[in-house]
Design a protein around this motif. Structure first.
Motif, PDB file in Angstrom:
ATOM      1  N   GLY A  39       8.022   3.615  -9.652  1.00 46.20           N
ATOM      2  CA  GLY A  39       8.989   3.896 -10.748  1.00 46.20           C
ATOM      3  C   GLY A  39       8.397   3.724 -12.008  1.00 46.20           C
ATOM      4  O   GLY A  39       8.754   4.561 -12.957  1.00 46.20           O
ATOM      5  N   ALA A  40       7.322   2.928 -12.250  1.00 41.74           N
ATOM      6  CA  ALA A  40       6.556   2.665 -13.500  1.00 41.74           C
ATOM      7  C   ALA A  40       5.147   3.416 -13.514  1.00 41.74           C
ATOM      8  O   ALA A  40       4.448   3.251 -14.572  1.00 41.74           O
ATOM      9  N   GLY A  41       5.048   4.427 -12.470  1.00 37.79           N
ATOM     10  CA  GLY A  41       4.141   5.323 -12.488  1.00 37.79           C
ATOM     11  C   GLY A  41       2.858   4.787 -11.960  1.00 37.79           C
ATOM     12  O   GLY A  41       1.791   5.157 -11.851  1.00 37.79           O
ATOM     13  N   VAL A  42       2.850   3.617 -11.039  1.00 40.60           N
ATOM     14  CA  VAL A  42       1.656   3.032 -10.403  1.00 40.60           C
ATOM     15  C   VAL A  42       1.605   3.645  -8.972  1.00 40.60           C
ATOM     16  O   VAL A  42       2.566   3.748  -8.409  1.00 40.60           O
ATOM     17  N   GLU A  43       0.187   4.087  -8.615  1.00 38.33           N
ATOM     18  CA  GLU A  43       0.071   4.449  -7.173  1.00 38.33           C
ATOM     19  C   GLU A  43      -0.109   3.342  -6.381  1.00 38.33           C
ATOM     20  O   GLU A  43      -0.774   2.492  -6.680  1.00 38.33           O
ATOM     21  N   VAL A  44       0.826   3.607  -5.254  1.00 35.80           N
ATOM     22  CA  VAL A  44       0.845   2.541  -4.423  1.00 35.80           C
ATOM     23  C   VAL A  44       0.502   2.928  -2.771  1.00 35.80           C
ATOM     24  O   VAL A  44       0.989   3.736  -2.263  1.00 35.80           O
ATOM     25  N   TRP A  45      -0.490   2.090  -2.125  1.00 33.52           N
ATOM     26  CA  TRP A  45      -0.460   2.396  -0.764  1.00 33.52           C
ATOM     27  C   TRP A  45       0.500   1.268   0.043  1.00 33.52           C
ATOM     28  O   TRP A  45       0.278   0.270  -0.057  1.00 33.52           O
ATOM     29  N   PHE A  46       1.390   2.041   0.536  1.00 30.88           N
ATOM     30  CA  PHE A  46       2.358   1.256   1.344  1.00 30.88           C
ATOM     31  C   PHE A  46       2.685   1.701   2.660  1.00 30.88           C
ATOM     32  O   PHE A  46       3.418   2.721   3.123  1.00 30.88           O
ATOM     33  N   ASP A  47       2.088   0.879   3.661  1.00 27.99           N
ATOM     34  CA  ASP A  47       1.830   1.549   5.137  1.00 27.99           C
ATOM     35  C   ASP A  47       3.362   1.307   5.745  1.00 27.99           C
ATOM     36  O   ASP A  47       3.533  -0.017   6.201  1.00 27.99           O
ATOM     37  N   GLN A  48       4.000   2.361   5.805  1.00 27.71           N
ATOM     38  CA  GLN A  48       5.068   2.055   6.471  1.00 27.71           C
ATOM     39  C   GLN A  48       5.186   2.570   7.958  1.00 27.71           C
ATOM     40  O   GLN A  48       6.363   2.757   9.071  1.00 27.71           O
ATOM     41  N   SER A  49       4.050   2.987   8.500  1.00 24.53           N
ATOM     42  CA  SER A  49       3.692   3.453   9.961  1.00 24.53           C
ATOM     43  C   SER A  49       3.742   2.199  10.590  1.00 24.53           C
ATOM     44  O   SER A  49       3.819   1.086  10.226  1.00 24.53           O
ATOM     45  N   GLU A  50       3.259   2.578  12.049  1.00 33.58           N
ATOM     46  CA  GLU A  50       3.092   1.314  12.872  1.00 33.58           C
ATOM     47  C   GLU A  50       1.646   1.391  13.179  1.00 33.58           C
ATOM     48  O   GLU A  50       0.939   0.706  14.241  1.00 33.58           O
ATOM     49  N   LEU A  51       0.637   1.250  11.975  1.00 32.90           N
ATOM     50  CA  LEU A  51      -0.679   1.247  12.149  1.00 32.90           C
ATOM     51  C   LEU A  51      -1.126  -0.229  12.125  1.00 32.90           C
ATOM     52  O   LEU A  51      -1.509  -0.582  11.145  1.00 32.90           O
ATOM     53  N   ASP A  59      -2.355   8.423 -14.603  1.00 28.49           N
ATOM     54  CA  ASP A  59      -3.956   8.199 -14.544  1.00 28.49           C
ATOM     55  C   ASP A  59      -4.138   6.947 -14.031  1.00 28.49           C
ATOM     56  O   ASP A  59      -5.285   6.415 -14.416  1.00 28.49           O
ATOM     57  N   LEU A  60      -3.243   6.205 -13.329  1.00 24.21           N
ATOM     58  CA  LEU A  60      -3.428   4.936 -12.676  1.00 24.21           C
ATOM     59  C   LEU A  60      -4.126   4.946 -11.564  1.00 24.21           C
ATOM     60  O   LEU A  60      -4.792   3.931 -10.899  1.00 24.21           O
ATOM     61  N   GLY A  61      -4.215   6.047 -10.871  1.00 22.97           N
ATOM     62  CA  GLY A  61      -4.790   6.244  -9.422  1.00 22.97           C
ATOM     63  C   GLY A  61      -4.115   5.488  -8.584  1.00 22.97           C
ATOM     64  O   GLY A  61      -3.087   4.998  -8.522  1.00 22.97           O
ATOM     65  N   ARG A  62      -4.738   5.596  -7.266  1.00 23.00           N
ATOM     66  CA  ARG A  62      -4.183   5.026  -6.125  1.00 23.00           C
ATOM     67  C   ARG A  62      -4.507   3.600  -6.122  1.00 23.00           C
ATOM     68  O   ARG A  62      -5.547   2.996  -5.931  1.00 23.00           O
ATOM     69  N   ALA A  63      -3.729   2.667  -6.923  1.00 22.82           N
ATOM     70  CA  ALA A  63      -4.079   1.691  -7.473  1.00 22.82           C
ATOM     71  C   ALA A  63      -3.799   0.364  -6.390  1.00 22.82           C
ATOM     72  O   ALA A  63      -4.733  -0.412  -6.293  1.00 22.82           O
ATOM     73  N   VAL A  64      -2.717   0.336  -5.916  1.00 24.60           N
ATOM     74  CA  VAL A  64      -2.175  -1.025  -5.338  1.00 24.60           C
ATOM     75  C   VAL A  64      -2.102  -0.760  -3.824  1.00 24.60           C
ATOM     76  O   VAL A  64      -1.440   0.185  -3.454  1.00 24.60           O
ATOM     77  N   PHE A  65      -2.659  -1.942  -3.235  1.00 25.47           N
ATOM     78  CA  PHE A  65      -2.382  -2.035  -1.897  1.00 25.47           C
ATOM     79  C   PHE A  65      -1.585  -3.104  -1.343  1.00 25.47           C
ATOM     80  O   PHE A  65      -1.782  -4.074  -1.666  1.00 25.47           O
ATOM     81  N   LEU A  66      -0.268  -2.770  -0.919  1.00 21.30           N
ATOM     82  CA  LEU A  66       0.533  -3.850  -0.248  1.00 21.30           C
ATOM     83  C   LEU A  66       0.288  -4.198   0.996  1.00 21.30           C
ATOM     84  O   LEU A  66       0.291  -3.287   2.005  1.00 21.30           O
ATOM     85  N   SER A  67       0.200  -5.485   1.253  1.00 18.44           N
ATOM     86  CA  SER A  67       0.068  -5.973   2.741  1.00 18.44           C
ATOM     87  C   SER A  67       0.927  -6.869   3.035  1.00 18.44           C
ATOM     88  O   SER A  67       1.134  -7.970   2.119  1.00 18.44           O
ATOM     89  N   TYR A  68       1.627  -6.778   4.114  1.00 13.36           N
ATOM     90  CA  TYR A  68       3.020  -7.675   4.612  1.00 13.36           C
ATOM     91  C   TYR A  68       2.982  -7.685   6.013  1.00 13.36           C
ATOM     92  O   TYR A  68       2.563  -6.734   6.700  1.00 13.36           O
ATOM     93  N   ALA A  69       3.811  -8.705   6.341  1.00 18.46           N
ATOM     94  CA  ALA A  69       4.122  -8.881   7.709  1.00 18.46           C
ATOM     95  C   ALA A  69       5.337  -7.796   7.999  1.00 18.46           C
ATOM     96  O   ALA A  69       6.103  -7.628   6.932  1.00 18.46           O
ATOM     97  N   LEU A 109       9.302  -3.790  -3.827  1.00 19.68           N
ATOM     98  CA  LEU A 109       7.990  -3.832  -4.742  1.00 19.68           C
ATOM     99  C   LEU A 109       7.490  -2.566  -4.859  1.00 19.68           C
ATOM    100  O   LEU A 109       7.182  -2.050  -5.907  1.00 19.68           O
ATOM    101  N   CYS A 110       7.305  -1.729  -3.824  1.00 17.53           N
ATOM    102  CA  CYS A 110       6.795  -0.454  -3.968  1.00 17.53           C
ATOM    103  C   CYS A 110       7.565   0.393  -4.828  1.00 17.53           C
ATOM    104  O   CYS A 110       6.755   1.154  -5.797  1.00 17.53           O
ATOM    105  N   ASN A 111       8.910   0.338  -4.601  1.00 15.19           N
ATOM    106  CA  ASN A 111       9.606   1.362  -5.424  1.00 15.19           C
ATOM    107  C   ASN A 111       9.523   1.124  -6.877  1.00 15.19           C
ATOM    108  O   ASN A 111       9.564   1.943  -7.669  1.00 15.19           O
TER     109      ASN A 111
END
Length: 687
Positions: A29-41, A3-13, A23-25
């Motif tokens: 693994g702890a049940g935290v929803e993460v936006w981790f952009d692995q694309s080339e956006l 019930d933590l929602g899409r909570a964390v946005f990871l921003s990185y070079a 960090l995303c994994n």
């Protein structure tokens, strides 16, 4: 799902992708929803609604700071950082949002970061450090209490010291989208273009129904559990000329999901309504009434593609699934199956039958054929009957579509979808853009292609739709209805099948079945103005004039200067007995539509000379091409002999508008006439 929602946005070079992945994994693994952009956006054309929505909707923004971010004076991550800082301006004082992490020995005092980052506590997490304490801290921040403005000092929410580095002493943030000749796309366009030989005046895109008044309470958002919209994937090639490919692949993915009966998939027009706009996920979901949204990007290089897709729960905002695929272009069918399977797994859909067989039916594994098919579909959509907004059929555009379909077939002679598409294009070309004996060749080719498509893929709905289109235009109405029924049975969740079947069902007197399909269509394609318009015309042929006036009035609110909408609204008023309102509407119905309906209206108002003048105007422009239309006028004038003369002329010419005969209210004065009854029998309507 937690019930933590899409909570964390990871921003990185991009050079720090491995550290961000670790960090995303740990967070996931702890049940935290993460936006981790692995694309080339990242950068350039990638500055789009996807990243904006994620940053606007996340609960915590976590920028990774390193020597790599220090060394890059420019980078897409810096745009993300600035977006996050801008969002803090709307937040309450003390709201935890920015959570910077240093992943190496970069000095925080010398770090090249927005000044707002310096107002908050940082965490040092060198690569390889134990991050359990940090993960626990994030979980606490995401609790309902921690995400509200804090009563204690901002520093009270600083994370505990990580195992391999002390946190610096900074406080938390202070809240921080001519001429329309005759019939197009089979009988369905008859239902929305009766006698339209004027140019449609439409906006560039369809528009949604009018919003409810601001004072009205917002309805509860409760979409069907397994409903989904597929947004147009972002073209990452850097070349706008490749939009046909990213849009086409998005549509193929949409069609793949629509073949799964357990899903309710929003139609293309409504899903693509948001292209180029910065609408947030919640707005899109509410307008389409869907529970989940699939979005992503496409990068093409020769015969290889990289597709990044992600699925979000539109009700909760949770990120459900994401994946990046690097594939050969010839492997697109397998890609469609993989994405569809992943989506259904994420939505916990229990599938019936062989999904791969449904999705890959009628397709191709030939890269050149697939590319040509997407180009053909793009040309047909832009210049064929599905895009009346552009002013109707375009000869050069349809020729380009036929040529590209032919190219696809030449590359793969067993490509059933390409035969079905070319059949529709040939029929439209022969019906609308060719006169005299030459049209026969196009119709013969349309029939041949449709039958070839069925032979190659008997269970492909598109094949049966193509044959139904040919039969309908040839007034082989029983055969047409059989094929429309088959197409809908094979693809009950496909908006195109619903539209074509529904319109035709009403025309042959199956009003309830047709209206049921029309209402279902609006569920799948609510932002397509043509569907609202089509419902109004179907209600009119069902003799439900009051409801037709309401639906057409709604359509007029969306496209007020459309000559066809104005004409149909005028007809609805005329048939309901409100001749003054009918006159007002038909006066704005164009140079052919307007005089045609005014000829009947003026007669009812006792202005017989004016009625004759209006009919003469139509004859001057259209000549004898509108034989069935002249029969309408004379029947309403009470001139039975001339009405039947024109109707028999229409029969000799095989006028496609004769498909209206069974339900056409203008012919009611003729129905007891033996000559009329003979014509109706000759048309062989389905029982």
């Amino acid at each position: 799902m937690t019930d933590l929602g899409r909570a964390v946005f990871l921003s990185y070079a991009s050079q720090d992708a491995e550290a961000a992945q670790q960090l995303c994994n740990a967070l996931r693994g702890a049940g935290v929803e993460v936006w981790f952009d692995q694309s080339e956006l990242r950068g350039g054309d990638a500055w789009d609604a996807l990243i904006r929505r994620q940053i606007k909707g996340c609960c915590l923004f976590v920028p990774l700071i390193s020597a790599n971010t220090q060394s890059r004076e420019e980078g897409y991550f810096r745009r993300e950082w600035n977006l996050a800082v801008a969002r803090t301006l709307d937040m309450a004082e003390g709201r935890a949002f920015l959570l910077p992490i240093v992943i190496d020995s970069t000095s925080d005092s010398q770090a090249v970061v927005p000044e707002k980052f310096r107002d908050v506590q940082w965490t040092r997490l060198p690569v390889g450090a134990n991050i359990d304490t940090f993960v626990d801290h994030v979980r606490r921040l995401l609790s309902s209490d921690a995400m509200t403005p804090m009563a204690t000092s901002p520093r009270s929410s600083a994370p505990p010291t990580a195992s391999m580095g002390a946190a610096s002493t900074r406080s938390m943030p202070p809240a921080t989208r001519s001429f329309v000749p005759w019939i197009v796309s089979g009988l369905v366009i008859l239902a929305v273009g009766y006698f339209v030989v004027d140019k449609f005046v439409r906006p560039v895109r369809s528009v949604p129904a009018a919003e409810a008044p601001a004072t009205a309470p917002a309805p509860a958002f409760n979409p069907p559990a397994h409903s989904i919209a597929v947004l147009p994937f972002t073209n990452m090639s850097g070349d706008k000329e490749q939009d046909y490919f990213s849009d086409g692949l998005s549509e193929e993915l949409l069609n793949s999901l629509a073949r799964i009966n357990e899903l309710q998939v929003a139609a293309r027009t409504s899903s693509f309504y948001f292209k180029g706009e910065h609408a947030d996920l919640a707005t899109i979901a509410h307008k389409l009434n869907v529970a989940s949204v699939l979005e992503g990007s496409v990068r093409r290089s020769g015969h290889t593609i990289r597709v990044t897709a992600q699925l979000n729960n539109a009700v909760t905002g949770y990120h459900l699934w994401s994946q990046t695929y690097d594939r050969d272009l010839g492997d697109v069918l397998k890609l469609q199956t993989d994405v569809a399977s992943a989506v259904t797994n994420a939505l916990r859909v229990t599938l019936l039958g062989n999904v791969a067989a449904k999705i890959e039916l009628g397709g191709t594994r030939n890269p050149a054929a697939f590319d040509a098919y997407l180009r053909a579909s793009n040309a047909y959509r832009r210049f064929g009957p599905v895009n009346l907004a552009a002013g109707g059929l375009n000869k050069e555009g349809l020729q380009a579509a036929v040529a590209a379909y032919t190219e696809a077939i030449r590359a793969d002679p067993d490509y059933a979808l390409a035969y079905a598409g070319r059949s529709l294009a040939f029929a439209d070309f022969g019906r609308a853009l060719v006169t005299g004996p030459d049209a026969g060749g196009y119709f013969n080719q349309a029939q041949s292609d449709a039958r070839k498509a069925i032979a190659l893929a008997p269970d492909l709905a598109d094949s049966h739709l193509a044959l139904a289109n040919f039969f309908a235009g040839s007034l082989e109405l029983t055969d047409a209805f059989r094929e429309y029924e088959r197409a809908l049975a094979l693809a009950p969740g496909n908006a195109t099948m619903l539209k074509e079947y529904g319109a035709f069902a009403v025309l042959i007197g199956r009003s309830e079945a047709g209206l049921t399909a029309a209402h279902r269509l609006l569920v799948l394609d609510p932002l397509n103005s043509i569907n609202h318009f089509g419902l109004g015309t179907s209600l009119l042929f069902a003799r439900r004039y009051g409801e037709a006036i309401g639906a057409l009035t709604d359509a007029k609110a969306l496209i007020p200067e459309d000559v066809s909408v104005n004409m149909w609204l005028g007809i609805a008023y005329y048939l309901s007995g409100d001749f003054q309102s009918a006159r007002t509407a038909c006066e704005r119905a164009g140079e052919v539509n307007g005089p045609w309906c005014l000829a009947m209206i003026y007669d009812k108002l006792g202005q017989h000379a004016e009625a004759e003048t209006m009919l003469a105007k139509v004859r001057t422009i259209a000549g004898d091409r509108l034989a069935e239309g002249y029969a309408d006028v004379y029947a309403q004038w009470g001139d039975t002999a001339r009405a039947l003369d024109w109707l028999e002329a229409a029969m000799r010419n095989r006028d496609p508008y004769l498909a209206y005969t069974k339900v056409n209210p203008f012919f009611d004065p003729l129905r007891n006439e033996p000559r009329f009854q003979a014509i109706e029998r000759a048309l062989k309507f389905p029982d």
